[in-house]
Enzyme design. Structure first.
Site, PDB file in Angstrom:
ATOM      1  N   GLY A 309     -48.794  62.710 -26.728  1.00 56.48           N
ATOM      2  CA  GLY A 309     -49.765  61.592 -26.218  1.00 56.48           C
ATOM      3  C   GLY A 309     -49.752  60.394 -27.235  1.00 56.48           C
ATOM      4  CB  SER A 310     -51.987  57.592 -27.433  1.00 57.47           C
ATOM      5  OG  SER A 310     -52.332  57.303 -26.229  1.00 57.47           O
ATOM      6  CB  ILE A 311     -50.943  60.916 -32.315  1.00 59.63           C
ATOM      7  CG1 ILE A 311     -50.344  62.086 -31.772  1.00 59.63           C
ATOM      8  CG2 ILE A 311     -52.442  60.979 -32.180  1.00 59.63           C
ATOM      9  CD1 ILE A 311     -50.416  63.118 -32.454  1.00 59.63           C
ATOM     10  CE  LYS A 313     -50.010  54.973 -26.125  1.00 62.83           C
ATOM     11  NZ  LYS A 313     -51.355  54.565 -25.462  1.00 62.83           N
TER      12      LYS A 313
END
Length: 718
Positions: A309-311, A313
């Site tokens: 997920g967004s980690i 990024k």
């Protein structure tokens, strides 16, 4: 002269054939003697020592003496795994049978006696006493009382030797790091298995000579032979017992409070690559590992891969900044969706940020912004950075069973795949891969192999070998790493990671929420994560937290960021890291945060603004099911309250959810627990007390949005 006298008998000289036969016999005998002589030389000289040893081995019956397994200690020398000596009962069947032939013992009676003191079945003991072997265990690792009882029986051929038993004095603490050793002193799981050869040492033995009938040779010139075992080396870990305790305490609390299936925490020292704590739930006690389900043994931080997920990024942002594709101030357009190959990608909240600096897209976790960053990098460059950060390949951590995660092959990945990978979907990673990546950003772009072994010590405590990371590589430029740390600071101060804030310290991090994939399909089950570092300028800690399948609110900023905050806060205090900032809130501007739980979005916004606060909403649900800060907290006027409006309750096809257990909770805790389950609360009694009753009862399935009546009682009424 030379003639035979007339009338004398003639003398026949041997013919040439006879002479040849005599010569042949002579040669055969000579050859046979040569062969015999050669064979004698071979037996006596060439193979003499080996044959003598073989003959000795046939006469010697060996009783093994286990080597003492090396201890495992934390980085401060505190014991985590030790070996203790215990007695084991064994039998030399030939010696026992010889005594029976002499009438010194009755084997059946001996079996009965041993069975009684060892608490075993007499038939089982009899079978062991009569096996056709030189040596056989009767019962291993007996108690002191059993050992004394066997000695008192004094049965010929039944003896006692010592073995080492592995003991883990801290019980469940660091179970997934340590693993466990089996009955034969061999490492079976965890670091016990990974470093088994060095920890195990080399076994010794006691050897006694026996004659051809199996009787012990008792002569003054014949002595038992004892080969001393070589103990294993002591392993000093990078793990800190206190930090490990803090991590496990907070993980257990988070799993229980969120009704989660499990969770993971990895705490790293970014300067060395050493693992300070590695926690996983569910867990087990290595002293009684067989009493727990095998899945509890699984080392999830290294063996389980999931969409980050967004980690993720953090990695995409690092690559984009390092490759010169973007700066924090670069304006990126985010209309709320991105069309790639005829397919649309949207943000998690279905809303756009507009034209904003990249720093804002980072802080507010825009999928559109990071999809564009991945496309701007292109497949070759994007995959090069993945490889440098060890995404899709092992980190090399010294634990067994490390997974590599899954990354679509570059030649098969579409532009849509590339864009989605930019915000942490389509691919999978392990928590240890993400922890190593965050540690690299914290360490000015220097990636190091995460490791648990710090040093090997001899029995006297001297360092035999200092362990260094297997690999060190500059994966991004130092200035890039410092830029990403500042962007991560913005996530915690202004974005989705505000629940990770630690008073007095500059914190950087990234929240993440991802659907799980089961059987190749995306399912409505979630993992909420937070990856962070602290302090931002000179990081001492890199931490990754993942909460698996929370039953209520599932966002990483809600379920995982507070765990990071609690762990990092206590570890910083323990390490004596001085604060990096001074909190200077104006007391005249402090206001009490109102309770917005169970209100509609519009009602919550109106009440918050009336109290002098702004709100930001996460989720698409109609009602507030969580908030940060919590009701009653003191917050500076004009600050922003985060509202969570979507529950991940496990609904059935009719939209029903399970009523949670509220017993013993405070009013605020019960309201939050019910809101997380998608239910409303009707309170009766003393709101300063705790829940003493509820209706409907625990476990009832009710339609989502139903009211649950709770009875609260103060200490005096309870």
């Amino acid at each position: 002269m030379g003639r035979t006298a007339p009338g004398a008998p003639a003398v026949r000289m041997p013919g040439i054939g006879l002479r040849r036969r005599i010569l042949l016999v002579f040669l055969v005998f000579s050859l046979a003697l040569a062969v015999l002589a050669g064979r004698l030389v071979t037996i006596q000289v060439v193979r003499g020592e080996a044959l003598r040893q073989k003959a000795l081995d046939m006469r010697l019956w060996q009783v093994p003496v286990q080597a003492r397994r090396g201890d495992i200690v934390d980085r401060n020398g505190r014991p985590l795994a030790i070996s203790t000596d215990v007695d084991t009962v064994y039998v030399a069947p030939a010696e026992l049978q010889e005594a029976a032939r002499k009438g010194q013992v009755d084997i059946e009676e001996a079996a009965q006696q041993l069975a009684r003191v060892l608490k075993m079945d007499p038939e089982e003991v009899y079978e062991k006493l009569t096996v056709p072997h030189a040596f056989w265990y009767v019962k291993r690792r007996v108690t002191d009382a059993e050992s004394r009882a066997v000695r008192q029986l004094d049965i010929p051929g039944v003896h006692i030797t010592q073995e080492a038993r592995r003991f883990y004095p801290k019980g469940e603490l660091a179970a997934h790091v340590l693993g466990f050793a089996g009955l034969d002193n061999q490492g079976l799981e965890g670091i016990e298995a990974y470093y088994d050869r060095k920890l195990a040492g080399k076994d010794g033995y006691i050897a006694t000579e026996y004659d051809a009938l199996g009787r012990p040779i008792r002569l003054p010139t014949v002595q038992a032979r004892y080969v001393r075992p070589t103990p294993g080396l002591t392993l000093r870990l990078t793990i800190d017992e206190t930090i490990q305790y803090i991590a496990e305490r907070e993980l257990e609390r988070a799993v229980v409070q969120n009704g989660a299936k499990g969770g993971v925490i990895v705490v790293m020292d970014p300067k060395t690559g050493g693992i300070l704590a590695l926690a996983s739930r569910p867990t087990y006690d290595p002293n009684r590992f067989a009493d727990f389900p095998r899945q509890n043994w699984r080392i999830k931080p290294v063996a389980d891969a999931f969409p980050p997920g967004s980690i993720f990024k953090i990695i995409t942002g690092s690559a984009a900044v390092d490759a010169g594709k973007v700066t924090p101030d670069t304006i990126v357009d985010d209309p709320g969706f991105l069309t790639v190959g005829g397919e649309s990608i949207s943000n998690w909240n279905q809303a756009g940020l507009g034209s904003v600096p990249f720093r804002d897209g980072f802080a507010h976790s825009s999928n559109v912004v990071f999809g564009k960053m991945a496309l701007a990098l292109g497949k070759p460059v994007f995959y090069r950075y993945l490889d440098q950060f060890h995404i899709g390949r092992p980190t090399g951590i010294d634990l067994p069973g490390e997974a590599t995660g899954i990354v679509p092959p570059m030649d098969q990945a579409t532009l849509l795949d590339l864009a989605i990978m930019g915000f942490g979907q389509t691919l999978t990673t392990t928590p240890i891969q993400m922890a190593a990546a965050v540690a690299a950003v914290a360490n000015d772009g220097l990636w190091q192999t995460p490791h648990l072994a710090d040093a090997w010590l001899d029995p006297e405590g001297n360092v035999v070998e200092q362990v260094q990371p297997a690999e060190r590589r500059q994966v991004i430029k130092p200035e890039t790493a410092r830029t990403i740390r500042e962007l991560m600071r913005g996530v915690v101060e202004q974005g989705t990671g505000r629940r990770a804030q630690i008073p007095g310290y500059d914190v950087g991090g990234k929240t993440g929420t991802a659907n799980k994939v089961e059987g190749g399909r995306v399912v409505q089950k979630y993992i909420g994560s937070f990856a962070g570092l602290v302090p931002v300028e000179e990081p001492r800690l890199a931490i990754v937290v993942s909460i698996d399948e929370p039953s209520g609110i599932y966002y990483g900023g809600y379920v995982a960021a507070p765990v990071f905050q609690a762990v990092a806060r206590d570890v910083l205090r323990y390490l004596g890291v001085p604060p990096t900032r001074e909190e200077r809130a104006d007391p005249r501007r402090l206001r009490e945060v109102p309770n917005l739980m169970n209100l509609t979005r519009a009602e919550a916004r109106e009440r918050a603004q009336a109290a002098g606060f702004q709100v930001t909403v996460e989720g698409g649900g109609p009602r507030v099911v969580g908030q940060f800060p919590a009701p009653g907290a003191q917050l500076e006027q004009g600050s922003t309250i985060i509202l969570y409006t979507e529950a991940a309750s496990r609904q059935d096809e009719e939209g029903r959810v399970t009523v949670p257990d509220l017993t013993g909770l405070t009013y605020a805790q019960a309201a939050e627990r019910l809101a997380a389950a998608g239910l409303q609360m009707e309170a009766r009694g003393d709101r300063d007390g705790r829940v003493a009753g509820q209706d409907p009862p625990v476990g009832t399935r009710v339609p989502i949005g139903s009211k649950v009546t709770v009875i609260l009682r103060g200490p005096e009424s309870r």
